[in-house]
Design an enzyme around this catalytic site. Sequence first.
Site, PDB file in Angstrom:
ATOM      1  CG  ASP A  73      -2.136   0.942   0.984  1.00  0.00           C
ATOM      2  OD1 ASP A  73      -2.073   1.778   0.055  1.00  0.00           O
ATOM      3  OD2 ASP A  73      -3.120   0.854   1.736  1.00  0.00           O
TER       4      ASP A  73
HETATM    5  C1  BGC Z   1      -5.033   3.285   0.142  1.00  0.00           C
HETATM    6  C2  BGC Z   1      -5.087   2.332  -1.032  1.00  0.00           C
HETATM    7  C3  BGC Z   1      -4.930   3.107  -2.310  1.00  0.00           C
HETATM    8  C4  BGC Z   1      -3.616   3.868  -2.268  1.00  0.00           C
HETATM    9  C5  BGC Z   1      -3.334   4.680  -3.531  1.00  0.00           C
HETATM   10  C6  BGC Z   1      -3.811   4.187   0.097  1.00  0.00           C
HETATM   11  O1  BGC Z   1      -3.915   5.214   1.023  1.00  0.00           O
HETATM   12  O2  BGC Z   1      -5.046   2.568   1.347  1.00  0.00           O
HETATM   13  O3  BGC Z   1      -6.288   1.621  -1.026  1.00  0.00           O
HETATM   14  O4  BGC Z   1      -5.010   2.262  -3.413  1.00  0.00           O
HETATM   15  O5  BGC Z   1      -3.648   4.761  -1.184  1.00  0.00           O
HETATM   16  O6  BGC Z   1      -4.167   5.770  -3.632  1.00  0.00           O
END
Ligand code: BGC
Length: 776
Positions: free
Chosen positions: A696
Amino acid sequence: MGETCRRAAAEGIVLLTNRNETLPLAESATIAVLGRVQRDYFMVGYGSGGDVRPPYTWNLIDALQATDLHVDEALAERYAAWCADHPVDPEPAWGTWPRSHPEMPLTADEVAAVAERASTAVVVIGRAAGEAREQALEEGGYYLTADERALLSHATAAFERTVVVVDTGNVVDLAWTQHYDLDAVLLAWQGGMESGRAVADVLTGAVPAGGKLTATIATAYDRYPSAGHFGGHDHNEYVEDVYVGYRWFETFAPEHVLFPFGYGLTYASFDVRAEEVDTRDGEVVVRARVTNTHGVHRGTEVVQAYVRAPQGALGRPARHLAAFGKTRELAPGESETLELRFRLDDLAAYDDTGATGHRSAYVLEAGRYEVLVGTDVRTAVPCGGADVAELRVVRQVTEAGAVAPGHAFERVVARTEGGEVRAARETVPEATVSRQDRVLGALPAPVERTGDRGVTLADVAAGDASLDEFVAQLDDDELEALSRGDFTMDSGLGPAGNAGALAGTVESLRAKGVPALTTTDGPAGIRLATHTALLPSGTALASTWNPELVTTLNALLAVEMAAKGSDILLSPGMNIQRDPLCGRNFEYFSEDPLLTGRMAAATVRGIQSEGLAACPKHFAANNQEDNREYNDSRVSERALREIYLRGFEICVAESAPRTLMTSYNKINGVWGHYHHDLVTTVLRGEWGFDGAVMTDWWMREAVDPDFPAVTNDAYRVRAQVDVHMPGAWGRDDRHGDGSLLASLAAADGVTLGELQRTAGNVLRLALSNPRLSPGR
Ligand code: BGC
């Protein structure tokens, strides 16, 4: 796309109450719409999973005005003026988004005056939560506000009929539906850009109500088994163990359920008859004949098969969803026979204590596996079953991801006494395996380096060279570049507004034919600077219980991805809805792992139908937003495997996603992006996943506790979490920290074989991209 979004949003709406067939509304009905959410409709939840720029949105009042219903215009205008004078903040700071909007106050007399002109009140209640924004146990959050309560009192006192539409991403308190004199209640979820038209379709009957709950609605928040063990700053102990959602309520507390899992009314009425339950070669086949017995209305029905397993030594929930099927729209008098199939093996329990004599194994304990069929978990009735004569080991695996030593806690377990099943406690077993031995015992051999031989990735795609021959050419810098993104979100290598790029992030890789692959959020659409469709939220989609429709919708999204330049959609969101307050529940599907896995697989199949990649997330146990980057989910290995990993396992088996995203949180003391047990042992080793795993967005620094010379990116690569996204350590940085190559150079550091293995994982993803595999 718009029509499919509209259909899906409408199919996901759950009819909770419908006294005297109040719904669908007659064409001649005169309605007054109350509540400012009629205009300021919550189309989706907040954060990355909802941040899409839709080409248009339909709120409820506009949609109702476009039908043949007689909408009270004076009231609509009054709301329009009030909303214009009290606008909602168009861009609140990240994580401070409103959970509800202040309501336009109306006196009892004012409401009574409206009721002179209209027979039916449609009261709209709206709620939202999101990423970094839990739902809260307060008025305007989980609970109604005083103004909303007043609106309901006035409406029910004055109007002939009162219909309530609840527009929300999370399950919220619905105990009030029993206190007011309501004629119909629709749980509409958040339906994306077509929200308003979807609700209007169900109110008018253009689409007959047919959605089913994907999570239990309890009589009160503190009846949920996670209550009291959610929201911890440092960690949460998953004391309820496998007894999540209906598994808890049906086993130990049926009296605390307001609306059971799987429940939802239809405008028609159905006779559901299990004609045959047959067990052959370990497969159970249920044939159920569904007949629409209503005189007037068409409708769909969802037939659900549950299994009651013998309690055995492990103790089991009273019900497990085993299979489901949905009819087509049946006219009055029409029938359809559904065939539901499942394997008993897929309902095996995981023994993490050795109580059955088979530790670290999935087992079917001896006894009767009773099959119950119905249209929700509560009313499903026994109609056959299968006998297991003696305990059967379905799969022997190895301990993985167990609770860290010193972190044991008491978990719920079912114990039978005098024929009664009751909740008891037992201490969760702690991890016993040596991760150090496990890692060292399976270090991959390096590919002998050749230097640049002029082999391109296109040669590999054409079958003229092997992937190993390609990897053998790569130097340290190229291997390092493959293991992280292009450092920032909105990468210059992709269209504006992307979430970051990976694979061909440096010129020398691109010269060898490695394309830069663009990632975009998901799951509610394609998060870019340009306009893209805003889909119904994950919960709304799952409430359709219609995987084919979810695939169709995501296949249309894939066409949009190809046109807009997205290679990897960061979707589906598929964490288990452990607690109703989790801010991101709207992105997720269900409290049940089978439904979650099926819906995730349906999503992946759609996204990948154009050769592009889906990215199921967040692996694993990402069940709360508060302090999500540091919080430790402490959960037994049994609950991990039966509940929190199970959906991912089904998704991988049924749809082969090309990528997967780890979670921010720790799982039993180890951050998701460093989790060798979950990613290498379980995901790749047991389930055979061979795609690329990414973090993530942004990681937490750590030294590998078993290998001091392995830190940060090296620690991650050792786990086969292949790509650090977006790649830098700070949000504004545009460089790495050098930890990967420093460890490679160290005596006891990460090995060349491990770097090359990760490069292979990323390159296989690149090879699947339509630029290298056209027509795939
Ligand atoms: C989220 C993800 C997301 C990523 C990119 C993170 O803060 O938890 O689900 O895909 O950001 O935006």
